[in-house]
Motif scaffolding. Sequence first.
Motif, PDB file in Angstrom:
ATOM      1  N   PRO A  13       0.835  -1.212   0.000  1.00 22.82           N
ATOM      2  CA  PRO A  13       0.000   0.000   0.000  1.00 22.82           C
ATOM      3  C   PRO A  13       0.867   1.257   0.000  1.00 22.82           C
ATOM      4  O   PRO A  13       1.940   1.291   0.595  1.00 22.82           O
ATOM      5  CB  PRO A  13      -0.795  -0.103   1.304  1.00 22.82           C
ATOM      6  CG  PRO A  13      -0.752  -1.558   1.665  1.00 22.82           C
ATOM      7  CD  PRO A  13       0.547  -2.082   1.166  1.00 22.82           C
ATOM      8  N   LEU A  15       1.321   5.104   1.105  1.00 27.15           N
ATOM      9  CA  LEU A  15       0.888   6.135   2.043  1.00 27.15           C
ATOM     10  C   LEU A  15       0.804   7.454   1.281  1.00 27.15           C
ATOM     11  O   LEU A  15       1.823   8.061   0.959  1.00 27.15           O
ATOM     12  CB  LEU A  15       1.862   6.225   3.219  1.00 27.15           C
ATOM     13  CG  LEU A  15       1.634   7.337   4.257  1.00 27.15           C
ATOM     14  CD1 LEU A  15       0.199   7.363   4.751  1.00 27.15           C
ATOM     15  CD2 LEU A  15       2.606   7.175   5.415  1.00 27.15           C
ATOM     16  N   TRP A  19      -3.035  11.521   4.128  1.00 23.32           N
ATOM     17  CA  TRP A  19      -3.553  10.349   4.839  1.00 23.32           C
ATOM     18  C   TRP A  19      -2.857  10.195   6.188  1.00 23.32           C
ATOM     19  O   TRP A  19      -1.713  10.622   6.365  1.00 23.32           O
ATOM     20  CB  TRP A  19      -3.307   9.075   4.034  1.00 23.32           C
ATOM     21  CG  TRP A  19      -4.295   8.826   2.931  1.00 23.32           C
ATOM     22  CD1 TRP A  19      -4.509   9.598   1.820  1.00 23.32           C
ATOM     23  CD2 TRP A  19      -5.188   7.725   2.836  1.00 23.32           C
ATOM     24  NE1 TRP A  19      -5.468   9.047   1.026  1.00 23.32           N
ATOM     25  CE2 TRP A  19      -5.916   7.883   1.620  1.00 23.32           C
ATOM     26  CE3 TRP A  19      -5.448   6.606   3.623  1.00 23.32           C
ATOM     27  CZ2 TRP A  19      -6.881   6.969   1.207  1.00 23.32           C
ATOM     28  CZ3 TRP A  19      -6.409   5.692   3.212  1.00 23.32           C
ATOM     29  CH2 TRP A  19      -7.121   5.880   2.017  1.00 23.32           C
ATOM     30  N   TRP A  21      -2.006   6.968   8.765  1.00 25.28           N
ATOM     31  CA  TRP A  21      -2.044   5.541   9.070  1.00 25.28           C
ATOM     32  C   TRP A  21      -1.812   5.363  10.562  1.00 25.28           C
ATOM     33  O   TRP A  21      -0.812   5.854  11.107  1.00 25.28           O
ATOM     34  CB  TRP A  21      -0.971   4.784   8.290  1.00 25.28           C
ATOM     35  CG  TRP A  21      -1.276   4.648   6.818  1.00 25.28           C
ATOM     36  CD1 TRP A  21      -2.286   5.231   6.120  1.00 25.28           C
ATOM     37  CD2 TRP A  21      -0.536   3.860   5.871  1.00 25.28           C
ATOM     38  NE1 TRP A  21      -2.227   4.873   4.791  1.00 25.28           N
ATOM     39  CE2 TRP A  21      -1.165   4.032   4.608  1.00 25.28           C
ATOM     40  CE3 TRP A  21       0.590   3.047   5.956  1.00 25.28           C
ATOM     41  CZ2 TRP A  21      -0.693   3.408   3.452  1.00 25.28           C
ATOM     42  CZ3 TRP A  21       1.055   2.424   4.804  1.00 25.28           C
ATOM     43  CH2 TRP A  21       0.409   2.598   3.569  1.00 25.28           C
ATOM     44  N   CYS A  23      -0.915   2.887  13.388  1.00 29.59           N
ATOM     45  CA  CYS A  23      -0.149   1.645  13.292  1.00 29.59           C
ATOM     46  C   CYS A  23       0.319   1.177  14.662  1.00 29.59           C
ATOM     47  O   CYS A  23       0.791   1.963  15.482  1.00 29.59           O
ATOM     48  CB  CYS A  23       1.053   1.906  12.375  1.00 29.59           C
ATOM     49  SG  CYS A  23       2.193   0.539  12.230  1.00 29.59           S
ATOM     50  N   HIS A  36       3.689  -4.412   7.176  1.00 28.27           N
ATOM     51  CA  HIS A  36       2.917  -3.221   6.826  1.00 28.27           C
ATOM     52  C   HIS A  36       3.423  -2.007   7.618  1.00 28.27           C
ATOM     53  O   HIS A  36       3.458  -0.885   7.104  1.00 28.27           O
ATOM     54  CB  HIS A  36       1.433  -3.443   7.104  1.00 28.27           C
ATOM     55  CG  HIS A  36       0.718  -4.143   5.991  1.00 28.27           C
ATOM     56  ND1 HIS A  36       0.737  -3.696   4.689  1.00 28.27           N
ATOM     57  CD2 HIS A  36      -0.053  -5.264   5.992  1.00 28.27           C
ATOM     58  CE1 HIS A  36       0.018  -4.506   3.927  1.00 28.27           C
ATOM     59  NE2 HIS A  36      -0.474  -5.466   4.690  1.00 28.27           N
ATOM     60  N   PRO A 124      -8.660  10.757   5.530  1.00 25.03           N
ATOM     61  CA  PRO A 124      -8.646   9.315   5.231  1.00 25.03           C
ATOM     62  C   PRO A 124      -7.610   8.582   6.086  1.00 25.03           C
ATOM     63  O   PRO A 124      -6.521   9.108   6.345  1.00 25.03           O
ATOM     64  CB  PRO A 124      -8.280   9.254   3.748  1.00 25.03           C
ATOM     65  CG  PRO A 124      -7.581  10.547   3.471  1.00 25.03           C
ATOM     66  CD  PRO A 124      -8.156  11.564   4.404  1.00 25.03           C
ATOM     67  N   ARG A 126      -5.884   4.577   7.491  1.00 18.97           N
ATOM     68  CA  ARG A 126      -5.665   3.134   7.359  1.00 18.97           C
ATOM     69  C   ARG A 126      -5.253   2.634   8.736  1.00 18.97           C
ATOM     70  O   ARG A 126      -4.484   3.293   9.437  1.00 18.97           O
ATOM     71  CB  ARG A 126      -4.574   2.823   6.333  1.00 18.97           C
ATOM     72  CG  ARG A 126      -4.342   1.311   6.111  1.00 18.97           C
ATOM     73  CD  ARG A 126      -3.182   1.049   5.149  1.00 18.97           C
ATOM     74  NE  ARG A 126      -3.041  -0.364   4.877  1.00 18.97           N
ATOM     75  CZ  ARG A 126      -3.588  -0.992   3.845  1.00 18.97           C
ATOM     76  NH1 ARG A 126      -4.315  -0.298   2.964  1.00 18.97           N
ATOM     77  NH2 ARG A 126      -3.425  -2.287   3.668  1.00 18.97           N
ATOM     78  N   ILE A 128      -3.369  -0.291  10.904  1.00 17.14           N
ATOM     79  CA  ILE A 128      -2.398  -1.383  10.840  1.00 17.14           C
ATOM     80  C   ILE A 128      -2.284  -1.993  12.236  1.00 17.14           C
ATOM     81  O   ILE A 128      -1.692  -1.387  13.136  1.00 17.14           O
ATOM     82  CB  ILE A 128      -1.024  -0.893  10.357  1.00 17.14           C
ATOM     83  CG1 ILE A 128      -1.144  -0.244   8.976  1.00 17.14           C
ATOM     84  CG2 ILE A 128      -0.026  -2.038  10.330  1.00 17.14           C
ATOM     85  CD1 ILE A 128       0.152   0.374   8.475  1.00 17.14           C
TER      86      ILE A 128
END
Length: 283
Positions: A13, A15, A19, A21, A23, A36, A124, A126, A128
């Motif tokens: 993916p 980054l 965005w 993330w 994690c 990841h 947005p 993500r 992990i």
Amino acid sequence: MSDSLALPDKNWPVLEKGWVWLCGAGPGDPGLLTLHALNALRQADVVIYDALVQEAILDWAPQAELIYAGKRGGKPSAKQRDISLRLVDLARAGKRVLRLKGGDPFVFGRGGEEAQTLVQHGVPIRIIPGISAGIGGLAYAGIPVTHRDVNQSVTFVTGHDQSGNVTSSLDWVAISKGSQVIVIYMGMKHIARIAASLMEAGRPASEPVAFVTTATTEDQQVLETTLGSCVDDVAASGLEPPAIICVGRSVMMRQVLDWQGMAEGHAPRDLDPLGRGRPAETA
């Protein structure tokens, strides 16, 4: 970045700018980081990290700005709302943002609160996951949180609430009766109250208890004690948080599963710590 840390061939993916993330960095040992997470470290413009994230992990993001946002009980700490809003601001500034949290971001790590704030502001995200200290830290100490001859249930609880006091919303009677093994995060400060509550709820004073401090790191220490003796034993040991506390018979498995001790040449203390009088079944 060393070639020895080259990621396997895969479409990893990306980054993107703007965005965030969130994690998990795992319980401490850099080797427990996920691929990841490593991929995220290599791409981030900014890494906002917690107190329990090891410096060796941060070394894998030499291109990134590092921002400390750790919290430690009794010490000056950033306010959670300020951290969450700073993530929003960095993302809106077009940064590739990595929020790096010890353990797993959704296990007593306030990752859910931060993710919620980001989503509410249209950023947005993500997620992990990471290895939680309540599982990985105990495994490094030779304590399985589940063992079919010991328990069919395990309960994870936090030792304090948002105010820093013992969590008043926990039903210790229900937990004591309903879960054979109890794993307590951030409970060392209030262990006297917690131990008393569990014994008042019916757990025997002889119940095995283990404290694992700075789990999975070179500074890891393990104290094996009992529910009735743990307050005095912790005070005498001089152990300092952060610690994971495990209450239940699974603690006895350390007598045979202390794999780090065996690597140093120590023999298991008991090949049948549960007193079953028969060899363990293979499957």
